[in-house]
Design an enzyme around this catalytic site. Structure first.
Site, short mmCIF file in Angstrom:
data_model
loop_
_atom_site.label_atom_id
_atom_site.label_comp_id
_atom_site.label_asym_id
_atom_site.label_seq_id
_atom_site.Cartn_x
_atom_site.Cartn_y
_atom_site.Cartn_z
N HIS A 86 2.72 7.11 -41.27
CA HIS A 86 3.50 6.52 -40.15
C HIS A 86 3.13 5.18 -39.86
O HIS A 86 3.91 4.26 -39.56
CB HIS A 86 3.62 7.48 -38.95
CG HIS A 86 4.77 8.80 -39.27
ND1 HIS A 86 4.47 9.80 -40.13
CD2 HIS A 86 6.09 8.84 -39.24
CE1 HIS A 86 5.62 10.48 -40.17
NE2 HIS A 86 6.54 9.76 -39.58
N ASN A 129 13.12 15.30 -41.64
CA ASN A 129 12.38 14.45 -42.79
C ASN A 129 11.77 15.27 -43.89
O ASN A 129 10.51 15.60 -44.05
CB ASN A 129 11.21 13.80 -41.94
CG ASN A 129 10.85 12.33 -42.89
OD1 ASN A 129 11.30 12.06 -43.99
ND2 ASN A 129 10.11 11.57 -42.23
#
EC number: 2.3.1.-
Length: 495
Positions: free
Chosen positions: A349, A318
């Site tokens: 998140h 990521n």
């Protein structure tokens, strides 16, 4: 999930059409902005229905904040609003609608839009308010010197290439692509005059796209055939914990978490391929003169699977989110930047408790791994044979530590997460604390080159490579033209 895949495949075809028929040499930036935005909103509406209005509401209010607050403080207000709006949407989705479901939910695209809103707000603040000498080399290169129009802003946030799965890109890179300046060459002669004898060609992304689609196919095949036979939940199965030996449990922990990664490989690589198919993502040429289409790539699979340190794993996983966290949090934190960065990552998140357990565990693992590396690694790098053994041991330790850390991220809830950790007697938590008590963790000024251990878990090398390889206004034609790098990238390299 079917909607998501269908929409991404449609976006891939649209990207090929966009590059072929709406190339910057054939049409104006205005048309490219309008088409990219309308296609993006159509895909969002098709995939998420009227929940897609959240994308426009979040972007619209953020733009209004930027206009009325002013460049001095708008980055703070945009950051709080965008992250707060995302969190509210995540809370309603998780605790009101479908707790524990991994369906393609509308908060996924909002996470990417939140990154874009906040990063652009900071870039405008850096470019229009802060003094140039107060900026780091990376901030100086990414700084935006004028307020974008509403169309440019919506196009950046909601274009069809990245609205569903990203990845994040800088505003200047996106505008450079839309305006057709990604491949322009500013070649200067020794006398400082621009050499107009050479004209750069527009490199084709076809090979890069084909390679990434092949990776997507293999990842999807692996996910559909292997992943379901190795569920992470089996790690907390009562019978398995009671009957399996410790080596078997550790091995299953590793393979089950490894099997959970291909779905991310599929989604992120497909998103990267879509951008490349549209002509976005060119990063210059390597030393062999081969085109590089990894300007906004989100992962490096080989480095992930063979990482020999916690830091190396996170450097290659990521990637764009890691850079976003570094630019908006780590570089600007006034105290405990590593802890603040992990907390922001957890909030971004979502609101599942497992996310917070994972990232709080990640803080311990990161600090412990950094302390071990700083204090003992230099004893094992002199001899190639010894270093090979060291790399094998650290690879095994890294893969186990990563798997141990991210189990709550997959299990989501508190009870199963604590069931797993208690079955392991919180061994790596305790080991990390003991390491931090035994080994000194050096403290230096943030940004100092002398001690790189204070750097965040995402490598300084990665950030410098991004600055070196990409040109916000022009891209170098080949690997033989180091002289063509713009001033900010040269300064970043020196630093």
């Amino acid at each position: 999930q079917v909607n998501f895949v269908v929409c991404q495949l449609f976006a891939l075809l649209a990207a090929v059409w966009f590059r072929t028929y709406l190339h910057s040499s054939k049409t104006s930036p205005f048309i490219r902005h309008v088409v990219a935005t309308l296609l993006g909103l159509y895909l969002a509406l098709f995939c998420f229905g009227w929940y897609a209005l959240h994308f426009i509401i979040q972007s619209g209010i953020s733009y209004y904040i930027m206009i009325i607050i002013g460049v001095e403080n708008m980055h703070k207000y945009c950051f709080v609003f965008a992250l707060g709006y995302l969190t509210v949407c995540q809370i309603t989705r998780v605790y009101i609608f479908d707790y524990g479901q991994y369906s393609a939910d509308f908060s996924g695209p909002m996470m990417i839009i939140t990154q874009k809103i906040t990063s652009l707000a900071f870039e405008i603040h850096d470019g229009m308010f802060r003094k140039n000498e107060d900026l780091t080399p990376s901030q100086r290169c990414l700084a935006v010197r004028r307020m974008p129009s509403l169309l440019e802003y919506l196009s950046y946030n909601c274009n069809f290439m990245g609205i569903l799965a990203g990845p994040l890109c800088s505003y200047k890179d996106y505008i450079t692509f839309i305006e057709g300046r990604s491949y322009q060459l500013q070649q200067s002669e020794a006398n400082g005059k621009e050499d107009t004898k050479y004209e750069q060609t527009d490199p084709s992304p076809n090979i890069a796209v084909a390679q990434k689609l092949l990776i997507c196919g293999l990842s999807l095949l692996f996910h559909m055939t292997i992943t379901k036979t190795l569920p992470v939940e089996y790690n907390i199965d009562d019978n398995f914990r009671a009957t399996a030996s410790l080596p078997v449990r550790v091995f299953y922990l590793y393979v089950s978490l490894m099997a959970a990664r291909p779905k991310y490989y599929f989604a992120w690589t497909l998103a990267d391929a879509i951008n490349n198919a549209a002509g976005f993502g060119f990063r210059g040429y390597d030393k062999n003169g081969i085109t590089r289409w990894d300007l906004i790539s989100n992962l490096r699979i080989q480095q992930i699977e063979f990482s020999t340190s916690f830091k190396m794993f996170l450097d290659n996983w990521n990637i764009q989110t890691a850079l976003w966290l570094k630019r908006v949090c780590y570089e600007r934190a006034t105290f405990s930047p590593t802890i603040q960065t992990f907390i922001l990552s957890a909030i971004w998140h979502g609101v599942y408790p497992g996310y917070y357990l994972t990232f709080l565990t990640g803080v311990l693992m990161t600090l412990a791994a950094r302390a071990i590396r700083n204090n003992i690694r230099h004893y094992f790098v002199e001899s190639p044979a010894v270093k090979l053994c060291y790399d094998i041991v650290t690879w095994m330790a890294t893969q186990v530590a990563i798997s141990y850390t991210v189990v709550p991220f997959v299990l989501l809830s508190v009870k199963p997460s604590f069931t797993f950790y208690s079955s392991c007697y919180f061994c790596l938590h305790i080991a990390s604390i003991l390491v931090l008590l035994v080994f000194p963790l050096k403290r230096t000024q943030k940004g100092s080159k002398k001690h790189e251990n204070i750097q965040p878990v995402w490598s300084k090398k990665l950030e410098e490579e991004n600055l070196l390889q990409k040109n916000n206004y022009s891209t170098t034609n080949n690997s033989f033209s180091q002289k063509q790098e713009i001033t900010c990238r040269y300064q970043a390299l020196k630093q």
